[in-house]
Design a protein around this motif. Structure first.
Motif, PDB file in Angstrom:
ATOM      1  N   VAL A 153      41.166  83.746  72.317  1.00  0.00           N
ATOM      2  CA  VAL A 153      41.237  83.050  70.787  1.00  0.00           C
ATOM      3  C   VAL A 153      42.393  83.783  70.149  1.00  0.00           C
ATOM      4  O   VAL A 153      42.602  85.047  70.163  1.00  0.00           O
ATOM      5  N   SER A 154      42.980  82.873  69.186  1.00  0.00           N
ATOM      6  CA  SER A 154      43.812  83.720  68.279  1.00  0.00           C
ATOM      7  C   SER A 154      43.482  84.116  66.741  1.00  0.00           C
ATOM      8  O   SER A 154      42.576  83.198  66.358  1.00  0.00           O
ATOM      9  N   PHE A 155      43.908  84.997  66.228  1.00  0.00           N
ATOM     10  CA  PHE A 155      43.244  85.530  65.027  1.00  0.00           C
ATOM     11  C   PHE A 155      44.424  85.495  64.096  1.00  0.00           C
ATOM     12  O   PHE A 155      45.360  85.999  64.403  1.00  0.00           O
ATOM     13  N   PHE A 156      43.968  84.932  62.976  1.00  0.00           N
ATOM     14  CA  PHE A 156      45.213  84.816  61.607  1.00  0.00           C
ATOM     15  C   PHE A 156      44.621  85.506  60.338  1.00  0.00           C
ATOM     16  O   PHE A 156      43.340  85.069  60.243  1.00  0.00           O
ATOM     17  N   SER A 157      45.364  85.916  59.579  1.00  0.00           N
ATOM     18  CA  SER A 157      44.835  86.476  58.212  1.00  0.00           C
ATOM     19  C   SER A 157      44.955  85.471  57.263  1.00  0.00           C
ATOM     20  O   SER A 157      44.660  85.597  56.050  1.00  0.00           O
ATOM     21  N   SER A 158      45.975  84.467  57.520  1.00  0.00           N
ATOM     22  CA  SER A 158      46.197  83.401  56.638  1.00  0.00           C
ATOM     23  C   SER A 158      46.421  81.845  57.301  1.00  0.00           C
ATOM     24  O   SER A 158      46.645  81.967  58.577  1.00  0.00           O
ATOM     25  N   ALA A 159      46.182  80.990  56.691  1.00  0.00           N
ATOM     26  CA  ALA A 159      46.201  79.505  57.134  1.00  0.00           C
ATOM     27  C   ALA A 159      47.519  79.131  57.563  1.00  0.00           C
ATOM     28  O   ALA A 159      48.719  79.668  57.109  1.00  0.00           O
ATOM     29  N   PRO A 160      47.597  78.611  58.573  1.00  0.00           N
ATOM     30  CA  PRO A 160      48.976  77.912  58.960  1.00  0.00           C
ATOM     31  C   PRO A 160      49.765  77.069  58.128  1.00  0.00           C
ATOM     32  O   PRO A 160      49.054  76.283  57.502  1.00  0.00           O
ATOM     33  N   GLU A 161      50.770  76.956  58.172  1.00  0.00           N
ATOM     34  CA  GLU A 161      51.972  76.172  57.601  1.00  0.00           C
ATOM     35  C   GLU A 161      52.483  75.216  58.590  1.00  0.00           C
ATOM     36  O   GLU A 161      52.795  75.631  59.699  1.00  0.00           O
ATOM     37  N   PRO A 162      52.950  73.918  58.221  1.00  0.00           N
ATOM     38  CA  PRO A 162      52.690  73.530  56.704  1.00  0.00           C
ATOM     39  C   PRO A 162      51.272  72.637  56.815  1.00  0.00           C
ATOM     40  O   PRO A 162      50.677  72.410  55.803  1.00  0.00           O
ATOM     41  N   SER A 163      50.775  72.307  57.819  1.00  0.00           N
ATOM     42  CA  SER A 163      49.347  71.608  58.014  1.00  0.00           C
ATOM     43  C   SER A 163      48.383  72.144  58.964  1.00  0.00           C
ATOM     44  O   SER A 163      48.730  72.693  59.625  1.00  0.00           O
ATOM     45  N   LEU A 164      47.202  71.515  58.946  1.00  0.00           N
ATOM     46  CA  LEU A 164      46.087  71.734  59.904  1.00  0.00           C
ATOM     47  C   LEU A 164      45.852  70.585  60.943  1.00  0.00           C
ATOM     48  O   LEU A 164      45.036  70.479  61.504  1.00  0.00           O
ATOM     49  N   GLN A 165      46.854  69.582  60.862  1.00  0.00           N
ATOM     50  CA  GLN A 165      46.771  68.444  61.384  1.00  0.00           C
ATOM     51  C   GLN A 165      46.743  68.814  63.228  1.00  0.00           C
ATOM     52  O   GLN A 165      46.383  67.911  63.703  1.00  0.00           O
ATOM     53  N   GLU A 166      47.084  69.818  63.558  1.00  0.00           N
ATOM     54  CA  GLU A 166      47.089  70.139  64.784  1.00  0.00           C
ATOM     55  C   GLU A 166      45.779  70.416  65.580  1.00  0.00           C
ATOM     56  O   GLU A 166      45.383  70.332  66.723  1.00  0.00           O
TER      57      GLU A 166
END
Length: 191
Positions: free
Chosen positions: A156-169
């Motif tokens: 599992v990958s953890f991130f402290s902010s949402a990815p850019e540019p979109s969440l369509q993936e």
């Protein structure tokens, strides 16, 4: 399928475990564990909640599922995060004490302790209450740390902010931010 989960507390990380079990590739977005509402939890684990508690019909099922998850995480943990010696729940007012007496007669696994019995078993306690034999206390911060480690080991990958540019993936998204949802800006509109 790819799944994005917003929230690294009890709900979000538990959802990540079960999503992995179902074959999802999971990413968890959590702005900071110091903001997790799960850290405010008392960590008391038992099926009798509320001011005048009753045991919900599905409580045994949920307790069993929770125990299985705790055991899975505990096996890979570097430190202990729970105490399994039962819990004492003090009666805070007379009507609650009467309710606790009825509960002890109705449910197996709990015992009503008078003031004297409570003080004998837990020196310094000056109130009557319920002893929940199978109750556990979870170190919330320790459990979340162990659960995150368990998930990281499983990819599992953890991130402290949402990815850019979109969440369509992502094929699916879960919002498990609880009361903090307003403070975590999502790069998409909720519908």
């Amino acid at each position: 399928m790819r799944l994005a989960i917003w929230g690294g507390g009890y709900a979000g990380l538990s959802a990540a475990v079960y999503a992995l079990d179902r074959g999802f590739s999971v990413c968890v977005y959590e702005p900071g564990y110091s903001h997790s509402g799960s850290l405010a939890s008392t960590g008391f684990l038992h099926p009798y909640t509320g001011k005048f508690p009753v045991k919900p019909p599905d409580a045994d099922c949920w307790m069993h599922a929770t125990e299985e998850l705790l055991e899975r995480v505990e096996k890979g943990s570097l430190h202990a995060f729970r105490r399994r010696r039962g819990l004492f729940r003090p009666a805070l007012f007379p009507a609650q004490e009467k309710h606790f007496v009825k509960m002890a007669r109705k449910y197996a696994g709990i015992t009503f302790w008078s003031r004297e019995e409570a003080n004998k078993n837990i020196p310094g306690i000056k109130t009557a209450g319920l002893y929940l034999h199978q109750g556990q206390q979870i170190d919330s911060a320790g459990y979340l740390k162990a659960l995150k480690y368990y998930l990281e080991k499983r990819g599992v990958s953890f991130f402290s902010s949402a990815p850019e540019p979109s969440l369509q993936e992502y094929d699916r998204m879960i919002l498990a931010k609880g009361a903090w949802a307003r403070e975590f800006a999502l790069p998409c509109r909720l519908v």
